[in-house]
Design an enzyme around this catalytic site. Structure first.
Site, PDB file in Angstrom:
ATOM      1  N   ASN A 137       0.745  -0.995  -0.214  1.00  0.00           N
ATOM      2  CA  ASN A 137       0.316   0.761   0.302  1.00  0.00           C
ATOM      3  C   ASN A 137       1.068   1.433   0.335  1.00  0.00           C
ATOM      4  O   ASN A 137       1.550   1.568   1.245  1.00  0.00           O
ATOM      5  CB  ASN A 137      -0.394   0.099   1.410  1.00  0.00           C
ATOM      6  CG  ASN A 137      -1.653   1.496   1.189  1.00  0.00           C
ATOM      7  OD1 ASN A 137      -1.627   2.061   0.705  1.00  0.00           O
ATOM      8  ND2 ASN A 137      -2.285   1.433   2.595  1.00  0.00           N
ATOM      9  N   LYS A 166       0.215   3.896  -0.644  1.00  0.00           N
ATOM     10  CA  LYS A 166      -1.045   5.503   0.201  1.00  0.00           C
ATOM     11  C   LYS A 166      -0.703   6.325  -0.739  1.00  0.00           C
ATOM     12  O   LYS A 166      -0.179   5.863  -1.658  1.00  0.00           O
ATOM     13  CB  LYS A 166      -0.036   5.949   1.491  1.00  0.00           C
ATOM     14  CG  LYS A 166      -0.232   4.862   2.305  1.00  0.00           C
ATOM     15  CD  LYS A 166       0.384   4.963   4.152  1.00  0.00           C
ATOM     16  CE  LYS A 166       1.145   3.629   4.863  1.00  0.00           C
ATOM     17  NZ  LYS A 166      -0.059   4.054   5.695  1.00  0.00           N
ATOM     18  N   HIS A 217      -9.277   1.260   4.335  1.00  0.00           N
ATOM     19  CA  HIS A 217      -8.139   1.101   5.355  1.00  0.00           C
ATOM     20  C   HIS A 217      -8.775   2.281   6.378  1.00  0.00           C
ATOM     21  O   HIS A 217      -8.370   3.086   6.371  1.00  0.00           O
ATOM     22  CB  HIS A 217      -7.371   1.417   4.528  1.00  0.00           C
ATOM     23  CG  HIS A 217      -5.271   1.803   5.009  1.00  0.00           C
ATOM     24  ND1 HIS A 217      -5.613   3.230   5.326  1.00  0.00           N
ATOM     25  CD2 HIS A 217      -5.391   1.323   5.025  1.00  0.00           C
ATOM     26  CE1 HIS A 217      -4.057   3.018   6.469  1.00  0.00           C
ATOM     27  NE2 HIS A 217      -3.987   1.412   5.479  1.00  0.00           N
ATOM     28  N   GLU A 221      -6.513   4.690   7.381  1.00  0.00           N
ATOM     29  CA  GLU A 221      -6.646   6.166   7.158  1.00  0.00           C
ATOM     30  C   GLU A 221      -8.126   6.658   6.349  1.00  0.00           C
ATOM     31  O   GLU A 221      -8.489   7.801   7.238  1.00  0.00           O
ATOM     32  CB  GLU A 221      -5.038   6.261   6.292  1.00  0.00           C
ATOM     33  CG  GLU A 221      -4.025   5.953   7.412  1.00  0.00           C
ATOM     34  CD  GLU A 221      -3.062   6.244   6.454  1.00  0.00           C
ATOM     35  OE1 GLU A 221      -2.641   5.679   5.449  1.00  0.00           O
ATOM     36  OE2 GLU A 221      -1.736   4.995   7.151  1.00  0.00           O
ATOM     37  N   GLU A 254      -5.342  -5.137  10.454  1.00  0.00           N
ATOM     38  CA  GLU A 254      -4.555  -3.842  10.652  1.00  0.00           C
ATOM     39  C   GLU A 254      -4.818  -2.551  11.784  1.00  0.00           C
ATOM     40  O   GLU A 254      -5.373  -2.470  12.092  1.00  0.00           O
ATOM     41  CB  GLU A 254      -4.362  -2.714   9.499  1.00  0.00           C
ATOM     42  CG  GLU A 254      -4.311  -3.874   8.565  1.00  0.00           C
ATOM     43  CD  GLU A 254      -3.371  -2.038   6.823  1.00  0.00           C
ATOM     44  OE1 GLU A 254      -2.291  -3.331   6.679  1.00  0.00           O
ATOM     45  OE2 GLU A 254      -3.936  -1.907   7.117  1.00  0.00           O
ATOM     46  N   GLY A 294       2.343   1.956  10.683  1.00  0.00           N
ATOM     47  CA  GLY A 294       3.763   2.974  10.406  1.00  0.00           C
ATOM     48  C   GLY A 294       4.063   4.287  11.773  1.00  0.00           C
ATOM     49  O   GLY A 294       4.121   5.266  12.070  1.00  0.00           O
ATOM     50  N   SER A 299       3.498  -1.916  10.262  1.00  0.00           N
ATOM     51  CA  SER A 299       4.650  -2.550  10.554  1.00  0.00           C
ATOM     52  C   SER A 299       5.567  -3.220  10.369  1.00  0.00           C
ATOM     53  O   SER A 299       6.441  -3.932  10.945  1.00  0.00           O
ATOM     54  CB  SER A 299       5.014  -1.663  12.233  1.00  0.00           C
ATOM     55  OG  SER A 299       4.949  -0.627  12.345  1.00  0.00           O
TER      56      SER A 299
HETATM   57  C1  PEP Z   1      -0.480  -0.052   6.051  1.00  0.00           C
HETATM   58  O1  PEP Z   1      -0.725   1.268   5.269  1.00  0.00           O
HETATM   59  O2  PEP Z   1      -1.821  -0.135   5.325  1.00  0.00           O
HETATM   60  C2  PEP Z   1       0.283  -0.562   6.427  1.00  0.00           C
HETATM   61  C3  PEP Z   1       0.303  -1.540   7.231  1.00  0.00           C
HETATM   62  O3  PEP Z   1       1.147   0.436   6.817  1.00  0.00           O
HETATM   63  P1  PEP Z   1       2.851   0.289   7.618  1.00  0.00           P
HETATM   64  O4  PEP Z   1       3.372  -1.298   7.128  1.00  0.00           O
HETATM   65  O5  PEP Z   1       3.616   1.195   7.147  1.00  0.00           O
HETATM   66  O6  PEP Z   1       2.419   0.344   9.291  1.00  0.00           O
END
Ligand code: PEP
Length: 250
Positions: free
Chosen positions: A10, A12, A96, A98, A168, A174, A214
């Site tokens: 992803n 973003k 997601h 976000e 998630e 992040g 992460s």
């Molecule tokens: C994501 O945006 O779905 C995500 C898991 O981000 P990150 O790997 O940066 O934590």
């Protein structure tokens, strides 16, 4: 039969079309012989044509990061499932955290998008997960149950076979904080249980549940070794070709 893992990127709101091309130039040779898992990259909309073109002839699938549930119409700024398909996308991320946090997505909008994505023949990656306050208050299971029930409402039949879920935990996205493999596996069991109730045992047993939050090359192996974890949704660490290839080849 073991579920084939899906490792999805992803991006973003990162990368221009040129930067997307550059990524694929570096990334594709690193995963050219990799057949163990499926790989997908979800870039920003403006990079989709460049990404599809760059990934042509490889096993890397391309997906959108969001979609609207109508086919077309006066919905400024939105993009539909047929538009994603026309660009060469096969996957789409839905709900997601976000989007839930900054753009008002709810379990209801996730449900509408999921239904339309499945109808269109896309492989949806539906994101669920608790925020830190919910985890600390012992509400994780309840939140996952609510999000799954909301997302899966009215979904049934063969078309649901393509459904993919990503667990998630919002506190791990992040932040550099990762759920332990055991903790992630526990959450995945809750999601699978809800899927069994809503979609039936057979579908639930085949449902791929990815972990996201992460994921990095150095923690991917421990996470992916869990039987309950069927792949990863990777944000930050997917922006660099070597780092994402390191996760794919954990
Ligand atoms: C994501 O945006 O779905 C995500 C898991 O981000 P990150 O790997 O940066 O934590």
């Amino acid at each position: 039969m073991p579920r084939k893992k899906l490792i999805a990127a992803n991006w973003k709101m990162y990368k221009t079309p040129d930067q997307a091309r550059e990524f694929f130039r570096a990334f594709l040779p690193l995963v050219a012989s990799h057949t163990r898992d499926e790989i997908a990259v979800c870039p920003p909309y403006v990079c989709l044509p460049a990404a599809v073109e760059a990934a042509k002839g490889s096993k890397v699938a391309i997906g959108g990061q969001n979609m609207y549930w109508e086919q077309e119409g006066a919905f400024t700024g939105e993009i539909s499932a047929p538009m994603l398909l026309a660009c060469g996308c096969t996957h789409v991320i839905i709900g997601h955290s976000e989007r839930r946090q900054y753009f008002g997505e709810t379990d209801d909008t996730v449900n509408k998008k999921l239904e339309r994505a499945l109808e269109a023949g896309l492989t949806p990656i539906v994101c669920v997960g608790e925020v830190i306050q919910e985890r600390e208050a012992g509400l994780t299971e309840e939140v996952l149950r609510r999000q799954c029930n909301g997302a899966f409402r009215g979904i049934s039949g063969e078309k649901a076979a393509r459904l993919t879920v990503a667990y998630e935990p919002v506190w791990a996205i992040g932040t550099g904080r990762t759920a332990t493999p055991e903790l992630a596996a526990e959450a995945h069991q809750v999601i699978r249980h809800q899927a069994a109730k809503a979609l039936g045992d057979e579908l639930a047993s085949k449902l791929r549940i990815l972990y996201g939050g992460s994921v990095k090359p150095d923690n991917a192996k421990a996470l992916m070794s869990q039987e309950e974890i069927d792949g990863a949704l990777v944000g930050g660490a997917s922006l660099d070709a070597k780092s994402f290839a390191g996760i794919v080849k954990y």
